[in-house]
Structures are given as structure tokens and as C-alpha cells.
Scaffold this active site. Structure first.
Site, mmCIF file in Angstrom:
data_model
loop_
_atom_site.group_PDB
_atom_site.id
_atom_site.type_symbol
_atom_site.label_atom_id
_atom_site.label_comp_id
_atom_site.label_asym_id
_atom_site.label_seq_id
_atom_site.Cartn_x
_atom_site.Cartn_y
_atom_site.Cartn_z
ATOM 1 N N GLU A 97 1.184 14.945 -6.080
ATOM 2 C CA GLU A 97 1.115 13.676 -4.833
ATOM 3 C C GLU A 97 2.360 13.817 -3.889
ATOM 4 O O GLU A 97 3.098 14.693 -3.519
ATOM 5 C CB GLU A 97 2.206 12.357 -6.411
ATOM 6 C CG GLU A 97 1.649 11.201 -6.248
ATOM 7 C CD GLU A 97 1.072 10.260 -4.828
ATOM 8 O OE1 GLU A 97 0.008 10.837 -3.901
ATOM 9 O OE2 GLU A 97 0.774 8.918 -5.203
ATOM 10 N N ASP A 98 2.280 13.189 -2.658
ATOM 11 C CA ASP A 98 2.592 13.979 -1.964
ATOM 12 C C ASP A 98 4.527 12.982 -1.610
ATOM 13 O O ASP A 98 5.117 12.449 -1.396
ATOM 14 C CB ASP A 98 2.320 12.781 -0.146
ATOM 15 C CG ASP A 98 1.348 11.937 -0.708
ATOM 16 O OD1 ASP A 98 1.983 10.782 -1.613
ATOM 17 O OD2 ASP A 98 0.638 10.810 0.427
ATOM 18 N N ASP A 101 6.941 5.761 -4.365
ATOM 19 C CA ASP A 101 7.792 5.211 -3.196
ATOM 20 C C ASP A 101 7.355 3.980 -4.627
ATOM 21 O O ASP A 101 9.044 4.330 -5.164
ATOM 22 C CB ASP A 101 6.301 4.885 -2.177
ATOM 23 C CG ASP A 101 7.132 2.915 -1.114
ATOM 24 O OD1 ASP A 101 7.716 3.072 -1.433
ATOM 25 O OD2 ASP A 101 5.860 2.552 -1.027
ATOM 26 N N PHE A 150 9.841 4.335 6.916
ATOM 27 C CA PHE A 150 7.989 4.834 6.042
ATOM 28 C C PHE A 150 8.028 5.886 7.034
ATOM 29 O O PHE A 150 8.764 6.123 8.420
ATOM 30 C CB PHE A 150 6.973 3.817 7.018
ATOM 31 C CG PHE A 150 5.670 3.809 6.938
ATOM 32 C CD1 PHE A 150 5.233 3.600 5.665
ATOM 33 C CD2 PHE A 150 5.131 4.946 7.508
ATOM 34 C CE1 PHE A 150 3.738 3.708 5.783
ATOM 35 C CE2 PHE A 150 3.211 4.711 7.175
ATOM 36 C CZ PHE A 150 2.963 4.578 6.224
ATOM 37 N N ARG A 163 -1.761 12.872 9.976
ATOM 38 C CA ARG A 163 -1.665 13.815 8.495
ATOM 39 C C ARG A 163 -1.571 15.177 9.049
ATOM 40 O O ARG A 163 -1.485 15.952 8.437
ATOM 41 C CB ARG A 163 -2.687 12.908 7.674
ATOM 42 C CG ARG A 163 -3.204 11.996 7.469
ATOM 43 C CD ARG A 163 -4.564 12.250 6.826
ATOM 44 N NE ARG A 163 -4.659 11.250 6.219
ATOM 45 C CZ ARG A 163 -4.882 10.185 4.690
ATOM 46 N NH1 ARG A 163 -3.936 10.536 4.349
ATOM 47 N NH2 ARG A 163 -5.141 8.869 5.133
HETATM 48 P P1 IMP Z 1 3.604 3.954 -4.718
HETATM 49 O O1 IMP Z 1 2.782 3.108 -5.535
HETATM 50 O O2 IMP Z 1 4.357 2.496 -4.471
HETATM 51 O O3 IMP Z 1 4.389 4.339 -5.081
HETATM 52 O O4 IMP Z 1 2.959 4.823 -3.523
HETATM 53 C C1 IMP Z 1 2.327 5.842 -3.287
HETATM 54 C C2 IMP Z 1 1.400 5.209 -2.055
HETATM 55 O O5 IMP Z 1 1.550 4.878 -0.624
HETATM 56 C C3 IMP Z 1 1.693 7.061 -1.478
HETATM 57 O O6 IMP Z 1 0.607 8.216 -1.979
HETATM 58 C C4 IMP Z 1 1.224 6.858 -0.076
HETATM 59 O O7 IMP Z 1 -0.339 7.366 0.547
HETATM 60 C C5 IMP Z 1 2.090 5.681 0.838
HETATM 61 N N1 IMP Z 1 3.146 5.481 0.900
HETATM 62 C C6 IMP Z 1 3.825 5.030 0.024
HETATM 63 N N2 IMP Z 1 4.926 5.688 1.332
HETATM 64 C C7 IMP Z 1 4.890 5.673 2.256
HETATM 65 C C8 IMP Z 1 5.022 6.714 3.933
HETATM 66 O O8 IMP Z 1 6.208 6.357 3.660
HETATM 67 N N3 IMP Z 1 4.571 7.053 4.722
HETATM 68 C C9 IMP Z 1 3.138 7.280 4.572
HETATM 69 N N4 IMP Z 1 1.967 6.714 3.157
HETATM 70 C C10 IMP Z 1 3.618 6.271 2.192
#
Ligand code: IMP
Length: 175
Positions: A97-98, A101, A150, A163
Site C-alpha cells: 500500500e502507498d 491514512d 497531504f 503520480r
Molecule cells: P485510508 O483508508 O484513509 O487509510 O486511505 C488510504 C488511501 O487514501 C491511500 O491508499 C491513498 O490512496 C489515499 N490517501 C490518503 N492520504 C493521502 C495523501 O496524503 N496523498 C495521497 N493519497 C492519500
């Protein structure tokens, strides 16, 4: 068009950390049936670098997900837009996973992949924003912990842009 993005983590630091993660994964998964599951789209750059730093026979699968949220908020309800092409039953799945959050997406993917009866499921994330955690998820391999900002680049987007940046950066206001 010129972009105005300041560097948070430069390409050399990312490369060094990805080498370390690759070495750890190589040690931990020796003799097992490793399958990297790349979560699209954001993890495509990280997965390609990580895979080249793992010195084991392994497979790569892709999972396309779309998050349903209100605006920029993640709801944790994810729609699968592209599923794995082969079963992972009995395999050692490592979700790549990138960024973690709120944790909602990973929590959902862990539940989903466990229904496919793999031998194990673990998580490798490049970035983690602990300040925004809504659900605790295990992150077995982590690149960097970052503050609540962000970020873009190295696969991560802002409205599908940035990207392709080779580093992790912050979009300056006014861009
Ligand atoms: P989560 O479900 O809130 O953990 O969200 C995860 C997804 O939200 C990641 O896989 C990203 O696609 C997107 N995301 C969350 N924070 C960022 C950020 O700072 N930059 C870009 N994408 C983000």
C-alpha cells in the site's frame, strides 16, 4: 505546466528505505510462496521498486480499489475495480500500500483477502499518518511515518496528478 511541489522525502532516501524493506522481506519470506498484492493505483511505483529489491521467487498481483468517501474523507467502503487474476489460497500474501491514512482501506482489504484463504496476510506500507488513525491496522513493514499533511508523488496523486514525481512532496498552495 510547472508544478510547485516541495520535497518531503527525496528519491535517494526512498530508494535506501525500499532496499532495506526488500532485504527484510527477502529474509522473512525465504522458502515461502510470496505474492505481492499491489493496491492500485497509488502503489504501482512502490511495488515495482520493492519487487526488484526482493531476491526470491514470487508473484505480483494487482487489486484495483476505489474508495467511497465524502469528498476527501475515506469511508473505508471500497469497491474492487480490478480483482486478483489467480487464487491466493495457501499463499503468503503481502499487501503493498502507498499510504495508511485512517486505516479503513487496509482494514477492508485484510478482511477481503482473508476470505480467499491465504496461508498468511501481511501489510507493507510506504507511508503512515498515525495522526489520522480511525482503525488500528497492523503494518508489518513500514517505510516512513509522516505528519498529517497531504502528500503526492512516487505513485500518490492529488486529483490524478503528480503520480510521476520521483520523490514524496507537498503541493504548495496556489499550484
Ligand atoms: P485510508 O483508508 O484513509 O487509510 O486511505 C488510504 C488511501 O487514501 C491511500 O491508499 C491513498 O490512496 C489515499 N490517501 C490518503 N492520504 C493521502 C495523501 O496524503 N496523498 C495521497 N493519497 C492519500
Amino acid at each position: 505546466m510547472a508544478t510547485n511541489v516541495s520535497t518531503m522525502i527525496d528519491a535517494d532516501r526512498i530508494a535506501q528505505r525500499v532496499r532495506e524493506l526488500g532485504a527484510e522481506i527477502t529474509r522473512d519470506y525465504a522458502g515461502r510462496n510470496l505474492v505481492l498484492v499491489c493496491v492500485l493505483k497509488g502503489s504501482f511505483v512502490f511495488t515495482s521498486d520493492l519487487a526488484r529489491n526482493i531476491d526470491l521467487p514470487m508473484r505480483v498481483e494487482f487489486l484495483g480499489v476505489r474508495s467511497y468517501g465524502e469528498g476527501t474523507k475515506s469511508s473505508g467502503v471500497v469497491q474492487i475495480t480490478h480483482d486478483l487474476t489467480k487464487p491466493v489460497e495457501g499463499d503468503d500474501v503481502l499487501i503493498v500500500e502507498d499510504i495508511v491514512d485512517t486505516g479503513l482501506t487496509i482494514a477492508h482489504l485484510l478482511d477481503l483477502l482473508r476470505t480467499r484463504k491465504p496461508a498468511s496476510v501481511k501489510v507493507c506500507a510506504l507511508l503512515h499518518k498515525p495522526a489520522r488513525t480511525r482503525i488500528q491496522v497492523p503494518i508489518d513493514y513500514l517505510g516512513f511515518t509522516i505528519e498529517d499533511k497531504f502528500v503526492v508523488g512516487y505513485g500518490l496523486d492529488w486529483a490524478e496528478r503528480y503520480r510521476n514525481l520521483p520523490f514524496i512532496g507537498l503541493v504548495e498552495s496556489g499550484s
